[in-house]
Design an enzyme around this catalytic site. Structure first.
Site, PDB file in Angstrom:
ATOM      1  N   ASP A 158     -77.324  35.884 -17.254  1.00 21.69           N
ATOM      2  CA  ASP A 158     -76.540  36.148 -18.460  1.00 21.69           C
ATOM      3  C   ASP A 158     -76.829  37.560 -18.947  1.00 21.69           C
ATOM      4  O   ASP A 158     -77.943  38.067 -18.744  1.00 21.69           O
ATOM      5  CB  ASP A 158     -76.897  35.148 -19.563  1.00 21.69           C
ATOM      6  CG  ASP A 158     -76.399  33.745 -19.269  1.00 21.69           C
ATOM      7  OD1 ASP A 158     -75.437  33.608 -18.511  1.00 21.69           O
ATOM      8  OD2 ASP A 158     -76.994  32.787 -19.806  1.00 21.69           O
ATOM      9  N   ASP A 172     -69.158  32.025 -18.044  1.00 20.81           N
ATOM     10  CA  ASP A 172     -69.108  31.228 -19.272  1.00 20.81           C
ATOM     11  C   ASP A 172     -67.830  31.526 -20.054  1.00 20.81           C
ATOM     12  O   ASP A 172     -67.187  30.613 -20.586  1.00 20.81           O
ATOM     13  CB  ASP A 172     -70.320  31.527 -20.152  1.00 20.81           C
ATOM     14  CG  ASP A 172     -71.634  31.134 -19.502  1.00 20.81           C
ATOM     15  OD1 ASP A 172     -71.631  30.206 -18.668  1.00 20.81           O
ATOM     16  OD2 ASP A 172     -72.668  31.763 -19.817  1.00 20.81           O
TER      17      ASP A 172
END
Length: 199
Positions: A158, A172
């Site tokens: 991330d 995401d």
């Protein structure tokens, strides 16, 4: 002569009694042939969107690992938005880090369901929504399988870090956008097969 032709009928005449079922079969075949390419185009859109989302996510993560990991965050909009490399063993936005294997199985199941649903897909908006879901699920599943600490337990990369919000990635984002679009389509009564229903 004209009277005889009217009584006997000609092969091309729409008034011929025997031609009715044949014309109905021909119309049904023409309709099926017209729907088949339309269905194939929607499937192509689904996998095209999925491939685009997947490649974009993969390239972004490769850049993050090579250039951003173990380095200070990059400020994009002051403190409000930064690029910061984080390894996430949980679900989207860092939730549920103790259930990595379960999230991996769920992602794989989502991919299988979307692939099966593609056979009945005749709606362009649904093709885009499912493509986003598929591309996002594949992006994070790739991390789960190939990244440390091990197969099906890998931590997702991330890097998008808004202020006062969880860190996430492009996969995401694709999943969330696809989910929102599916909710909107469901509220409008549009089904994946292209039919519209009203409750």
């Amino acid at each position: 002569m004209a009277e005889a032709e009217r009584i006997i009928g000609t092969p091309d005449s729409p008034e011929t009694g025997d031609a009715g079922p044949e014309q109905s079969d021909r119309r049904a075949k023409d309709t099926a042939d017209a729907e088949r390419p339309r269905g194939r185009r929607r499937i192509a859109v689904l996998f095209g969107v999925a491939a685009f989302a997947y490649v974009l996510d993969l390239v972004s993560k490769m850049w993050v690992v090579a250039e951003l990991e173990h380095h200070p965050p990059i400020e994009i909009i002051g403190d409000w938005l930064k690029f910061e490399a984080i390894r996430n063993a949980g679900a989207a936005f860092g939730f549920g880090e103790a259930f990595t294997v379960i999230f991996t199985v769920i992602a794989a199941a989502v991919i299988v369901v979307i692939a099966r649903l593609a056979r009945k897909l005749y709606s362009l908006p649904w093709a885009i929504a499912l493509g986003l879901l598929l591309g996002g699920a594949l992006g994070n599943l790739t991390d789960r399988i190939f990244r440390s600490p091990g197969v099906f337990e890998g931590a997702v990369v991330d890097f998008i870090a808004p202020k006062h919000f969880a860190v996430f990635n492009l996969a995401d984002s694709a999943i969330v956008c696809g989910g929102i679009l599916i909710v909107l389509l469901s509220f409008r009564g549009l089904d994946p097969d292209g039919t519209v229903h009203k409750d």
